[in-house]
Write an enzyme that holds these catalytic residues in place. Structure first.
Site, mmCIF file in Angstrom:
data_model
loop_
_atom_site.group_PDB
_atom_site.id
_atom_site.type_symbol
_atom_site.label_atom_id
_atom_site.label_comp_id
_atom_site.label_asym_id
_atom_site.label_seq_id
_atom_site.Cartn_x
_atom_site.Cartn_y
_atom_site.Cartn_z
ATOM 1 N N GLU A 97 -17.757 45.222 -1.024
ATOM 2 C CA GLU A 97 -16.611 44.354 -1.290
ATOM 3 C C GLU A 97 -16.856 42.897 -0.943
ATOM 4 O O GLU A 97 -16.240 42.006 -1.522
ATOM 5 C CB GLU A 97 -15.375 44.860 -0.554
ATOM 6 C CG GLU A 97 -15.440 44.805 0.946
ATOM 7 C CD GLU A 97 -14.225 45.476 1.579
ATOM 8 O OE1 GLU A 97 -13.703 44.917 2.545
ATOM 9 O OE2 GLU A 97 -13.816 46.549 1.112
ATOM 10 N N ARG A 108 -13.139 52.888 5.414
ATOM 11 C CA ARG A 108 -14.303 52.027 5.258
ATOM 12 C C ARG A 108 -14.993 52.340 3.933
ATOM 13 O O ARG A 108 -15.133 53.495 3.545
ATOM 14 C CB ARG A 108 -15.283 52.225 6.420
ATOM 15 C CG ARG A 108 -14.833 51.558 7.719
ATOM 16 C CD ARG A 108 -14.908 50.040 7.603
ATOM 17 N NE ARG A 108 -14.483 49.343 8.814
ATOM 18 C CZ ARG A 108 -13.259 48.875 9.018
ATOM 19 N NH1 ARG A 108 -12.325 49.071 8.086
ATOM 20 N NH2 ARG A 108 -12.957 48.226 10.114
ATOM 21 N N HIS A 164 -8.456 45.688 -0.086
ATOM 22 C CA HIS A 164 -8.534 45.713 1.381
ATOM 23 C C HIS A 164 -7.278 45.088 1.994
ATOM 24 O O HIS A 164 -7.336 44.238 2.877
ATOM 25 C CB HIS A 164 -9.785 44.973 1.882
ATOM 26 C CG HIS A 164 -10.242 45.452 3.227
ATOM 27 N ND1 HIS A 164 -11.567 45.535 3.583
ATOM 28 C CD2 HIS A 164 -9.548 45.870 4.321
ATOM 29 C CE1 HIS A 164 -11.676 45.979 4.824
ATOM 30 N NE2 HIS A 164 -10.454 46.187 5.292
ATOM 31 N N ASP A 207 -11.755 66.438 12.852
ATOM 32 C CA ASP A 207 -12.220 65.327 13.680
ATOM 33 C C ASP A 207 -13.232 65.882 14.669
ATOM 34 O O ASP A 207 -13.011 66.947 15.247
ATOM 35 C CB ASP A 207 -11.057 64.666 14.422
ATOM 36 C CG ASP A 207 -11.403 63.267 14.929
ATOM 37 O OD1 ASP A 207 -12.421 63.131 15.637
ATOM 38 O OD2 ASP A 207 -10.662 62.319 14.625
ATOM 39 N N PRO A 249 -14.426 55.836 11.095
ATOM 40 C CA PRO A 249 -15.143 54.558 11.080
ATOM 41 C C PRO A 249 -16.372 54.601 10.189
ATOM 42 O O PRO A 249 -16.907 55.675 9.884
ATOM 43 C CB PRO A 249 -15.533 54.365 12.555
ATOM 44 C CG PRO A 249 -15.616 55.753 13.105
ATOM 45 C CD PRO A 249 -14.542 56.527 12.389
#
EC number: 1.1.1.28
Length: 331
Positions: free
Chosen positions: A264, A235, A296, A175, A207
């Site tokens: 999508e 995502r 999703h 991260d 994200p």
């Protein structure tokens, strides 16, 4: 005070009725239609609009909403990448989202899917459906024998790490903004390249910001272990799906799971049947025994739906009172 909500699904209605019962002084009206330039007029006379959709909040849509006097927009979801923020800024929109509704829902789903990929349950299910009860060649792998790389250690990533610890897996993480507790445990590697080189399986929780676009591409996959397992419930735009398909074809990627897809909104994961999808890659991926796809729905639990409804309506009320809710979006 009046709140108008767009895109209310049947599964959201019990949570909405619960919120209304706890806030009888607030007038609430809603529609199942999404917010568009044509439907913006339905919110006229309201103090705030509550929304959830994958359709873009375009300049035209925001203009139409502002023209009926509504500039408080409360999202029932976390993603804001479909908002025209230049237009929102021009019309002085107040915007909120629900960044934390149930990290457990998404983390549990992704880890269950990863476990199913390792145990080859899709192939086994297909065999059982054909009344084939033979074991071979569907030998599975144990989670505790894997080094699992977690990319992104926010709320969801940290829950996933705890689940992995319960399985007994070795966890490594990356991260850009490390969590102090995880850093003290020594879980972080310094670079994504290190994670790619060490991980037997990789799960993503970052994200879909521009800098992460196609984070998993051909170059990244080439740096991974042969036979890597990849799981994405974050995502869709994190994946270069052509590179994923190439990796599956070559065997570089042994198994792949996804709950999100870059296109999508336009494909059948949102609007109907696979056979009606304009994207042939979805049908290709679904047909593979080493690929597991969900539409999703990693977030989709009763707890998450309740939090998304309650938090968004609370924020809508706060905006209407001239207050700034804790979940206001800074832009």
């Amino acid at each position: 005070m009046k709140i108008f909500a767009y895109g209310i699904r049947d599964d959201e209605k019990p949570s909405l009725e619960e919120w209304k019962a706890a806030n009888p002084e607030i007038e609430v009206d809603y529609t199942q239609e999404l917010l568009t330039p044509e439907t913006a007029k339905l919110a006229e006379g309201s103090d705030s609009a509550v929304v959830y959709q994958q359709l873009d909040y375009t300049r035209e849509t925001l203009t139409a909403l502002a023209n009926v006097g509504v500039t408080n927009l409360s999202l029932r979801n976390v993603g804001t990448d479909n908002i025209d923020f230049d237009a929102a800024r021009e019309f002085n929109f107040n915007i909120s989202n629900v960044p934390v509704y149930s990290p457990n829902a998404i983390a549990e789903h992704s880890m269950l899917q990863l476990s199913r990929l390792l145990r080859r349950t899709k192939a086994l299910d297909a065999k059982i459906a054909k009344r084939d009860l033979r074991w071979a060649p569907t030998t599975g792998r144990e989670m505790r024998m894997q080094t699992v790389g977690v990319i992104g250690t926010g709320h969801i990533g940290r829950v996933a790490i705890n689940i992995l610890k319960g399985f007994g897996a070795k966890v490594i993480a990356y991260d850009k903004y490390p969590n102090a507790e995880l850093q003290a445990e020594g879980l972080y590697v310094d670079t994504l390249d290190e994670l790619y080189a060490q991980a037997d399986a990789i799960s993503l929780y970052v994200p879909g910001v521009p800098e992460n676009h196609h984070l998993i591409n051909a170059d990244a996959i080439a740096k991974m272990k042969d036979g890597v397992v990849i799981m994405n419930a974050a995502r869709g735009n994190l994946m270069d799906i052509d590179a994923i398909i190439d990796g599956l074809n070559s065997g570089k990627i042994s198994d792949f799971g996804m709950d999100v897809y870059e296109n999508e909104v336009a494909c059948s994961m949102k609007i109907g049947l696979v056979k009606n999808s304009p994207d042939a890659k979805i049908a290709d991926l679904i047909a593979r025994e080493n690929v597991m796809i969900t539409p999703h729905t990693a977030f989709y639990t009763t707890k998450a739906v309740l939090e998304m409804v309650h938090q968004s309506f609370d924020a809508a009320v706060a905006f209407a009172k001239g207050e700034k809710p804790a979940i206001a979006v800074e832009y």
